[in-house]
Design a protein around this motif. Structure first.
Motif, PDB file in Angstrom:
ATOM      1  N   ARG A  20       0.678  -1.162  -0.072  1.00  0.00           N
ATOM      2  CA  ARG A  20       0.018   0.072   0.032  1.00  0.00           C
ATOM      3  C   ARG A  20       0.684   1.335  -0.113  1.00  0.00           C
ATOM      4  N   ASP A  21       2.052   1.250   0.797  1.00  0.00           N
ATOM      5  CA  ASP A  21       2.737   2.236   0.671  1.00  0.00           C
ATOM      6  C   ASP A  21       3.717   2.648  -0.592  1.00  0.00           C
ATOM      7  N   GLY A  22       3.538   1.765  -1.485  1.00  0.00           N
ATOM      8  CA  GLY A  22       4.333   1.777  -2.989  1.00  0.00           C
ATOM      9  C   GLY A  22       5.382   1.020  -3.025  1.00  0.00           C
ATOM     10  N   ALA A  23       5.966   0.295  -1.859  1.00  0.00           N
ATOM     11  CA  ALA A  23       7.031  -0.432  -1.868  1.00  0.00           C
ATOM     12  C   ALA A  23       6.972  -1.631  -2.708  1.00  0.00           C
ATOM     13  N   ARG A  24       7.970  -2.325  -3.529  1.00  0.00           N
ATOM     14  CA  ARG A  24       7.877  -3.054  -4.428  1.00  0.00           C
ATOM     15  C   ARG A  24       8.824  -4.166  -3.992  1.00  0.00           C
ATOM     16  N   HIS A  25       8.436  -5.359  -4.078  1.00  0.00           N
ATOM     17  CA  HIS A  25       9.276  -6.321  -3.504  1.00  0.00           C
ATOM     18  C   HIS A  25       9.109  -7.582  -4.726  1.00  0.00           C
ATOM     19  N   VAL A  26      10.311  -8.502  -4.807  1.00  0.00           N
ATOM     20  CA  VAL A  26      10.275  -9.466  -5.952  1.00  0.00           C
ATOM     21  C   VAL A  26      10.558 -10.789  -5.291  1.00  0.00           C
ATOM     22  N   PHE A  27       9.855 -11.867  -5.736  1.00  0.00           N
ATOM     23  CA  PHE A  27       9.999 -13.115  -5.046  1.00  0.00           C
ATOM     24  C   PHE A  27       9.931 -14.047  -6.204  1.00  0.00           C
ATOM     25  N   ASP A  28      10.719 -15.176  -6.111  1.00  0.00           N
ATOM     26  CA  ASP A  28      10.635 -16.118  -6.863  1.00  0.00           C
ATOM     27  C   ASP A  28       9.409 -17.222  -6.391  1.00  0.00           C
ATOM     28  N   SER A  29       8.895 -17.162  -5.478  1.00  0.00           N
ATOM     29  CA  SER A  29       7.962 -18.441  -4.961  1.00  0.00           C
ATOM     30  C   SER A  29       7.150 -17.587  -3.747  1.00  0.00           C
ATOM     31  N   PHE A  30       5.811 -18.226  -3.413  1.00  0.00           N
ATOM     32  CA  PHE A  30       5.013 -17.729  -2.533  1.00  0.00           C
ATOM     33  C   PHE A  30       5.654 -17.993  -1.254  1.00  0.00           C
ATOM     34  N   ALA A  31       6.478 -19.084  -1.174  1.00  0.00           N
ATOM     35  CA  ALA A  31       7.182 -19.192   0.237  1.00  0.00           C
ATOM     36  C   ALA A  31       7.914 -18.128   0.768  1.00  0.00           C
ATOM     37  N   CYS A  32       8.741 -17.640  -0.404  1.00  0.00           N
ATOM     38  CA  CYS A  32       9.822 -16.406  -0.078  1.00  0.00           C
ATOM     39  C   CYS A  32       8.871 -15.284   0.184  1.00  0.00           C
ATOM     40  N   ALA A  33       7.668 -14.971  -0.510  1.00  0.00           N
ATOM     41  CA  ALA A  33       6.885 -13.810  -0.085  1.00  0.00           C
ATOM     42  C   ALA A  33       6.558 -13.911   1.146  1.00  0.00           C
ATOM     43  N   ILE A  34       5.864 -14.981   1.686  1.00  0.00           N
ATOM     44  CA  ILE A  34       5.365 -15.153   2.953  1.00  0.00           C
ATOM     45  C   ILE A  34       6.354 -14.803   4.174  1.00  0.00           C
ATOM     46  N   HIS A  35       7.799 -15.472   3.691  1.00  0.00           N
ATOM     47  CA  HIS A  35       8.667 -15.508   4.820  1.00  0.00           C
ATOM     48  C   HIS A  35       9.186 -13.928   5.000  1.00  0.00           C
ATOM     49  N   ARG A  36       9.235 -13.139   3.863  1.00  0.00           N
ATOM     50  CA  ARG A  36       9.470 -11.884   3.993  1.00  0.00           C
ATOM     51  C   ARG A  36       8.286 -10.794   4.383  1.00  0.00           C
ATOM     52  N   MET A  37       7.055 -11.145   4.121  1.00  0.00           N
ATOM     53  CA  MET A  37       5.918 -10.072   4.231  1.00  0.00           C
ATOM     54  C   MET A  37       4.746 -10.439   5.337  1.00  0.00           C
ATOM     55  N   ALA A  38       4.716 -11.580   5.742  1.00  0.00           N
ATOM     56  CA  ALA A  38       3.458 -12.287   6.613  1.00  0.00           C
ATOM     57  C   ALA A  38       3.792 -11.639   8.093  1.00  0.00           C
ATOM     58  N   PRO A  39       3.003 -10.950   8.580  1.00  0.00           N
ATOM     59  CA  PRO A  39       2.936 -10.419  10.067  1.00  0.00           C
ATOM     60  C   PRO A  39       3.311 -11.769  11.024  1.00  0.00           C
ATOM     61  N   ILE A  40       3.668 -11.386  12.039  1.00  0.00           N
ATOM     62  CA  ILE A  40       4.198 -12.472  12.901  1.00  0.00           C
ATOM     63  C   ILE A  40       2.934 -12.190  14.490  1.00  0.00           C
ATOM     64  N   CYS A  41       2.522 -13.303  14.655  1.00  0.00           N
ATOM     65  CA  CYS A  41       1.730 -13.224  15.858  1.00  0.00           C
ATOM     66  C   CYS A  41       2.306 -12.702  16.943  1.00  0.00           C
ATOM     67  N   GLU A  42       1.884 -11.703  17.731  1.00  0.00           N
ATOM     68  CA  GLU A  42       2.586 -11.367  19.028  1.00  0.00           C
ATOM     69  C   GLU A  42       2.623 -11.989  20.092  1.00  0.00           C
ATOM     70  N   HIS A  43       1.554 -13.257  20.161  1.00  0.00           N
ATOM     71  CA  HIS A  43       1.549 -14.205  20.997  1.00  0.00           C
ATOM     72  C   HIS A  43       2.307 -15.345  20.946  1.00  0.00           C
ATOM     73  N   CYS A  44       1.953 -16.259  19.877  1.00  0.00           N
ATOM     74  CA  CYS A  44       2.632 -17.361  19.673  1.00  0.00           C
ATOM     75  C   CYS A  44       3.969 -17.269  18.884  1.00  0.00           C
ATOM     76  N   ARG A  45       3.865 -16.227  18.057  1.00  0.00           N
ATOM     77  CA  ARG A  45       5.059 -16.127  17.163  1.00  0.00           C
ATOM     78  C   ARG A  45       5.008 -16.633  15.749  1.00  0.00           C
ATOM     79  N   VAL A  46       3.763 -17.223  15.338  1.00  0.00           N
ATOM     80  CA  VAL A  46       3.621 -17.898  14.041  1.00  0.00           C
ATOM     81  C   VAL A  46       3.548 -16.740  12.923  1.00  0.00           C
ATOM     82  N   GLN A  47       3.676 -17.063  11.799  1.00  0.00           N
ATOM     83  CA  GLN A  47       3.574 -16.243  10.955  1.00  0.00           C
ATOM     84  C   GLN A  47       2.179 -16.190  10.267  1.00  0.00           C
ATOM     85  N   ILE A  48       1.595 -15.216  10.206  1.00  0.00           N
ATOM     86  CA  ILE A  48       0.238 -15.349   9.777  1.00  0.00           C
ATOM     87  C   ILE A  48      -0.047 -14.906   8.315  1.00  0.00           C
ATOM     88  N   ILE A  49      -0.644 -16.214   7.963  1.00  0.00           N
ATOM     89  CA  ILE A  49      -0.716 -16.457   6.551  1.00  0.00           C
ATOM     90  C   ILE A  49      -2.139 -16.461   6.147  1.00  0.00           C
TER      91      ILE A  49
END
Length: 82
Positions: A20-49
């Motif tokens: 939304r802020d205009g930043a652009r990110h390049v990935f070769d897979s959804f796994a890499c996109a999730i790794h970089r962009m998914a927020p992390i639960c502040e309680h259990c620390r899991v990546q929120i997908i």
């Protein structure tokens, strides 16, 4: 070809995600996109997908984790049966 910003793979089918802020990110897979962009639960620390729950600017994977952190009145949204 374009290089993935997470793993460095130079891949002809890489894709770009624009935030939304205009930043652009390049990935070769959804796994890499999730790794970089998914927020992390502040309680259990899991990546929120999935949808997750945002409460007062804090992200949780679900209502249970939000309540465990003292956030009152939080419920998961559930779709109705078809």
């Amino acid at each position: 070809m374009t290089r993935c910003e997470v793993c460095g793979n130079d891949y002809e089918l890489a894709f770009t995600v624009e935030t939304r802020d205009g930043a652009r990110h390049v990935f070769d897979s959804f796994a890499c996109a999730i790794h970089r962009m998914a927020p992390i639960c502040e309680h259990c620390r899991v990546q929120i997908i999935g949808q997750g729950v945002e409460v007062d600017g804090h992200w949780f994977c679900g209502a249970h984790c939000a309540r465990a952190e003292g956030k009152a009145g939080i419920v998961d949204k559930v779709g109705s049966a078809v």
